[in-house]
Design a protein around this motif. Structure first.
Motif, PDB file in Angstrom:
ATOM      1  N   PRO A   1      22.338 -15.700  65.105  1.00  0.00           N
ATOM      2  CA  PRO A   1      21.000 -16.127  65.511  1.00  0.00           C
ATOM      3  C   PRO A   1      20.203 -16.655  64.312  1.00  0.00           C
ATOM      4  O   PRO A   1      20.564 -16.403  63.163  1.00  0.00           O
ATOM      5  CB  PRO A   1      20.356 -14.847  66.058  1.00  0.00           C
ATOM      6  CG  PRO A   1      21.461 -13.871  66.242  1.00  0.00           C
ATOM      7  CD  PRO A   1      22.517 -14.253  65.242  1.00  0.00           C
ATOM      8  N   GLU A   2      19.143 -17.365  64.643  1.00  0.00           N
ATOM      9  CA  GLU A   2      18.248 -17.885  63.617  1.00  0.00           C
ATOM     10  C   GLU A   2      17.684 -16.707  62.816  1.00  0.00           C
ATOM     11  O   GLU A   2      17.432 -15.646  63.365  1.00  0.00           O
ATOM     12  CB  GLU A   2      17.108 -18.628  64.320  1.00  0.00           C
ATOM     13  CG  GLU A   2      16.360 -19.579  63.440  1.00  0.00           C
ATOM     14  CD  GLU A   2      15.256 -20.271  64.217  1.00  0.00           C
ATOM     15  OE1 GLU A   2      15.038 -19.938  65.393  1.00  0.00           O
ATOM     16  OE2 GLU A   2      14.616 -21.149  63.638  1.00  0.00           O
TER      17      GLU A   2
ATOM     18  N   LEU B   1      12.108  -7.281  64.667  1.00  0.00           N
ATOM     19  CA  LEU B   1      13.143  -7.606  63.677  1.00  0.00           C
ATOM     20  C   LEU B   1      14.055  -8.739  64.126  1.00  0.00           C
ATOM     21  O   LEU B   1      14.817  -9.281  63.343  1.00  0.00           O
ATOM     22  CB  LEU B   1      14.015  -6.373  63.410  1.00  0.00           C
ATOM     23  CG  LEU B   1      13.362  -5.200  62.708  1.00  0.00           C
ATOM     24  CD1 LEU B   1      14.304  -4.010  62.715  1.00  0.00           C
ATOM     25  CD2 LEU B   1      13.008  -5.579  61.281  1.00  0.00           C
ATOM     26  N   GLY B   2      13.997  -9.082  65.408  1.00  0.00           N
ATOM     27  CA  GLY B   2      14.896 -10.114  65.927  1.00  0.00           C
ATOM     28  C   GLY B   2      16.262  -9.571  66.304  1.00  0.00           C
ATOM     29  O   GLY B   2      17.120 -10.314  66.771  1.00  0.00           O
ATOM     30  N   THR B   3      16.469  -8.261  66.106  1.00  0.00           N
ATOM     31  CA  THR B   3      17.777  -7.693  66.432  1.00  0.00           C
ATOM     32  C   THR B   3      17.981  -7.591  67.938  1.00  0.00           C
ATOM     33  O   THR B   3      19.103  -7.400  68.396  1.00  0.00           O
ATOM     34  CB  THR B   3      17.952  -6.301  65.803  1.00  0.00           C
ATOM     35  OG1 THR B   3      16.746  -5.570  65.998  1.00  0.00           O
ATOM     36  CG2 THR B   3      18.228  -6.402  64.324  1.00  0.00           C
TER      37      THR B   3
ATOM     38  N   ARG C   1      24.642   4.570  67.024  1.00  0.00           N
ATOM     39  CA  ARG C   1      23.890   3.820  66.035  1.00  0.00           C
ATOM     40  C   ARG C   1      22.427   4.253  66.023  1.00  0.00           C
ATOM     41  O   ARG C   1      21.823   4.477  64.991  1.00  0.00           O
ATOM     42  CB  ARG C   1      23.958   2.326  66.335  1.00  0.00           C
ATOM     43  CG  ARG C   1      23.497   1.455  65.199  1.00  0.00           C
ATOM     44  CD  ARG C   1      22.860   0.173  65.665  1.00  0.00           C
ATOM     45  NE  ARG C   1      21.513   0.384  66.139  1.00  0.00           N
ATOM     46  CZ  ARG C   1      20.468   0.581  65.358  1.00  0.00           C
ATOM     47  NH1 ARG C   1      20.612   0.575  64.060  1.00  0.00           N
ATOM     48  NH2 ARG C   1      19.284   0.800  65.867  1.00  0.00           N
TER      49      ARG C   1
ATOM     50  N   GLU D   1      17.781 -10.027  69.899  1.00  0.00           N
ATOM     51  CA  GLU D   1      18.616 -11.194  70.196  1.00  0.00           C
ATOM     52  C   GLU D   1      20.077 -10.900  69.849  1.00  0.00           C
ATOM     53  O   GLU D   1      20.991 -11.305  70.550  1.00  0.00           O
ATOM     54  CB  GLU D   1      18.105 -12.396  69.401  1.00  0.00           C
ATOM     55  CG  GLU D   1      18.831 -13.670  69.727  1.00  0.00           C
ATOM     56  CD  GLU D   1      18.155 -14.889  69.149  1.00  0.00           C
ATOM     57  OE1 GLU D   1      17.069 -14.746  68.553  1.00  0.00           O
ATOM     58  OE2 GLU D   1      18.713 -15.981  69.268  1.00  0.00           O
ATOM     59  N   LEU D   2      20.240 -10.164  68.762  1.00  0.00           N
ATOM     60  CA  LEU D   2      21.594  -9.813  68.333  1.00  0.00           C
ATOM     61  C   LEU D   2      22.264  -8.915  69.368  1.00  0.00           C
ATOM     62  O   LEU D   2      23.368  -9.196  69.835  1.00  0.00           O
ATOM     63  CB  LEU D   2      21.513  -9.104  66.980  1.00  0.00           C
ATOM     64  CG  LEU D   2      22.828  -8.787  66.320  1.00  0.00           C
ATOM     65  CD1 LEU D   2      23.377 -10.033  65.663  1.00  0.00           C
ATOM     66  CD2 LEU D   2      22.645  -7.692  65.290  1.00  0.00           C
TER      67      LEU D   2
ATOM     68  N   PRO E   1      19.255 -11.859  62.051  1.00  0.00           N
ATOM     69  CA  PRO E   1      18.772 -10.486  62.186  1.00  0.00           C
ATOM     70  C   PRO E   1      19.894  -9.459  62.020  1.00  0.00           C
ATOM     71  O   PRO E   1      20.981  -9.621  62.565  1.00  0.00           O
ATOM     72  CB  PRO E   1      18.230 -10.443  63.618  1.00  0.00           C
ATOM     73  CG  PRO E   1      18.971 -11.508  64.345  1.00  0.00           C
ATOM     74  CD  PRO E   1      19.235 -12.577  63.342  1.00  0.00           C
ATOM     75  N   VAL E   2      19.613  -8.419  61.220  1.00  0.00           N
ATOM     76  CA  VAL E   2      20.557  -7.330  61.003  1.00  0.00           C
ATOM     77  C   VAL E   2      19.712  -6.054  60.942  1.00  0.00           C
ATOM     78  O   VAL E   2      18.598  -6.091  60.432  1.00  0.00           O
ATOM     79  CB  VAL E   2      21.302  -7.495  59.655  1.00  0.00           C
ATOM     80  CG1 VAL E   2      22.267  -6.353  59.439  1.00  0.00           C
ATOM     81  CG2 VAL E   2      22.040  -8.812  59.601  1.00  0.00           C
ATOM     82  N   TYR E   3      20.220  -4.942  61.480  1.00  0.00           N
ATOM     83  CA  TYR E   3      19.469  -3.685  61.394  1.00  0.00           C
ATOM     84  C   TYR E   3      19.255  -3.302  59.931  1.00  0.00           C
ATOM     85  O   TYR E   3      20.221  -3.058  59.218  1.00  0.00           O
ATOM     86  CB  TYR E   3      20.206  -2.567  62.122  1.00  0.00           C
ATOM     87  CG  TYR E   3      20.215  -2.749  63.612  1.00  0.00           C
ATOM     88  CD1 TYR E   3      19.058  -2.544  64.351  1.00  0.00           C
ATOM     89  CD2 TYR E   3      21.356  -3.152  64.276  1.00  0.00           C
ATOM     90  CE1 TYR E   3      19.046  -2.740  65.717  1.00  0.00           C
ATOM     91  CE2 TYR E   3      21.358  -3.343  65.652  1.00  0.00           C
ATOM     92  CZ  TYR E   3      20.191  -3.126  66.361  1.00  0.00           C
ATOM     93  OH  TYR E   3      20.177  -3.327  67.706  1.00  0.00           O
ATOM     94  N   PRO E   4      18.000  -3.244  59.493  1.00  0.00           N
ATOM     95  CA  PRO E   4      17.744  -3.064  58.058  1.00  0.00           C
ATOM     96  C   PRO E   4      18.100  -1.678  57.548  1.00  0.00           C
ATOM     97  O   PRO E   4      18.333  -1.501  56.357  1.00  0.00           O
ATOM     98  CB  PRO E   4      16.237  -3.327  57.929  1.00  0.00           C
ATOM     99  CG  PRO E   4      15.676  -3.125  59.282  1.00  0.00           C
ATOM    100  CD  PRO E   4      16.760  -3.426  60.262  1.00  0.00           C
TER     101      PRO E   4
END
Lengths: 250, 323
Positions: free
Chosen positions: B80-81, A85-87, A16, A89-90, B84-87
């Protein structure tokens, strides 16, 4: 989870990450700048053609200085971007260990720099066209350069985990890398040797990227140099892990 | 089963979550309610293993978060709040990546990813880059990621945030549909969502659980529960009010407002289990006050919410249209 599961997870992260490099125009800008700088320093500063030597020493000698700025630029987005980006946490709530995530991302960035490095192959063709160079020092030069890039990268990955600002990460990483380069830079070591005992000067220069890079360029594969780079990378990635574990707050 | 065992989280000197304990069984949809900053997201982050708890632990389907974090994460789907997704990835590649990390083989991925895309109404944007998607689509992409592996446990942090009313409805339907085989925790600040989706609600304030009950029971604790709201077409409020107050079983009655010649009243029963509507109707019609509307208040969750979380509503505020 078995070994295969561990490998697959690292591979998924790696894939990725690598794809995301080549999906972004920044990657191509980076490669072009890297190649241009290499050409500029080799031909216009070192006067490669005037030297009349069929080797790549004048090409490799600039790599530490080029990496000093370009590698932190590659590394700065590694974690800072995920945090922003908060990713982060993902990815850290998927069944991925921190170690797997770090390895996948680090390896992808390293391979990316490796690709840029491989694209300097016209230099090799040039020296082979002009004369009969020793293949050993050239191969060792490339290997040393790649390992050194990995060491730079591990520092950048670590600083990137510290902050959500890519700029801060970049500056921190350049400063740390600058120290690691300068510790073995002849002008610095000669100043040191003026007053410090020999063992101290050796100790300081042994911590430098430069010392080990120069020794590999002689065409000898010294286990100590390999060990040095891998220890730096391992240490920095471990710090990276600790930082990530402890800075998971939103 | 999801078991939260005395979870606490401290940020500096502030207790963000203070000794929270609950269990959620399969078939339950637990709604997490609370004002902003109450600790909902922090609790969810601890349950999913993103934030290490300062104290306590959680057990997800038999896997303790501290002993077997990866095992626990395998069983959880987490949204999650802010989703979030890889843009820089397209929808298909993103879901394929998540499927790969979740350990599905190429053949399984080929089946599962398109299936999930269809389930979440993403077919139109399969090959579109995430950064070009609207908020609602992004939300659904991240939601798709959380249900991709058909997890036993779903933890959704504001799953309908940023969706339009139709999409909200779809997502709620999907959640309810899935709930038979799953234990689901969702946080929201839309109280209507709790009423329509959740079988149980936990209200968190200041890091502590202040209420844990079904939405119906919570509503029943509202002061308006069982009260009668009625409108009478008449000019002077004094006389009808007196006769409402005089009706059998009425503890008290108030005149709320007058609008277009209609008078709004509310009557409170002496005892919640004794209906008073018929008595009031009988008395008012006997005295020829025309009743134009009448309904029994079921109590309102937002009132209970405000009362519990410390923002009390004045008792004689005007009534809103009750659902």
């Amino acid at each position: 989870m078995g070994k295969i599961g561990m490998f697959n997870t690292v591979r998924a992260v790696f894939k990725r990450e690598l794809l995301s490099y080549f999906n972004a125009p920044v990657a191509y800008v980076f490669i072009v700048i890297f190649l241009l700088l290499n050409g500029f320093f080799t031909f216009f500063i070192s006067h490669f053609f005037d030297l009349g030597q069929a080797d790549l020493r004048s090409f490799f000698q600039w790599h530490p200085w080029i990496y000093l700025f370009l590698v932190p630029a590659v590394a700065m987005r590694l974690w800072a971007e995920e945090r922003r980006l908060g990713t982060l946490e993902l990815i850290l709530t998927l069944p991925v260990t921190v170690t797997q995530a770090i390895l996948g991302k680090f390896l992808a960035a390293w391979v990316f720099i490796g690709v840029a490095l491989l694209l300097t192959f016209p230099m090799v063709l040039t020296v082979f066209y002009l004369g009969q160079p020793d293949l050993g020092p050239i191969a060792m030069g490339y290997l040393g350069s790649f390992l050194m890039a990995g060491a730079f990268l591990s520092v950048g990955a670590m600083t990137s985990a510290l902050t959500r600002s890519q700029v801060v990460s970049f500056i921190l990483s350049v400063v740390i890398c600058l120290f690691l380069v300068l510790a073995g830079f002849p002008p610095v070591t000669s100043v040191l040797s003026g007053w410090a005992p020999v063992w101290f000067v050796d100790l300081v220069s042994a911590t430098s990227f430069l010392t080990h890079f120069l020794s590999m360029q002689r065409g000898v594969l010294d286990l100590r140099d390999l060990l040095y780079y891998f220890s730096v990378i391992t240490f920095m990635l471990c710090v990276n892990g600790v930082v990530l574990q402890s800075r998971r707050t939103s | 089963m999801i078991e939260a065992k005395h979870l606490s989280k401290q940020f500096g000197s502030k207790m963000a979550v203070d000794d929270i304990a609950f269990t959620v069984a399969k078939g339950e949809i637990l709604g997490f309610l609370g004002p902003n900053g109450a600790g909902k997201s922090t609790t969810m982050r601890m349950l999913t293993g993103y934030l290490p708890p300062s104290q306590g632990t959680a057990v997800i389907g038999g896997c303790d978060l501290l002993d077997d974090p990866i095992g626990a994460r395998r069983k959880i789907g987490y949204l999650p709040e802010n989703a979030p997704v890889y843009p820089d990835m397209n929808v298909f590649d993103f879901l394929n990546f998540v499927a790969e990390i979740r350990g599905f083989t190429a053949a399984e991925r080929k089946r599962r990813v398109p299936q999930t895309i269809e389930k979440c109404f993403l077919s139109k944007v399969t090959r579109q880059t995430v950064s070009t998607l609207s908020k609602g689509f992004k939300q659904r992409v991240c939601f798709a990621q959380s249900i991709l592996h058909d997890p036993e446990y779903l933890i959704l942090d504001e799953p309908t945030d940023g969706l339009d009313p139709n999409q909200k409805h779809e997502v709620r339907l999907m959640i309810r549909e899935m709930s038979t085989q799953k234990a689901i925790i969702l946080s929201t600040h839309i109280l209507e969502e709790v009423e329509s989706v959740c079988t149980r609600a936990i209200i968190i304030d200041d890091g502590r659980i202040v209420a844990d009950d079904s939405p119906e029971n919570l509503k029943a604790s509202s002061p308006d529960h069982g009260a009668i709201s009625l409108t009478v077409k008449y000019e002077d409020p004094g006389a009808p009010l007196a006769s409402i107050q005089a009706s059998e079983g009425v503890k008290s009655a108030v005149f709320l407002k007058s609008e277009n010649g209609h008078l709004f009243f509310r009557a409170f029963p002496e005892r919640g289990d004794r209906p008073i509507a018929d008595k009031i109707v009988a008395r008012l019609s006997q005295q020829h006050y025309p009743i134009t509307s009448l309904f029994v208040e079921k109590g309102r969750l937002d009132e209970v919410f405000r009362r519990i979380t410390g923002h009390c509503r004045p008792p004689n505020a005007p009534p809103d249209a009750t659902r």
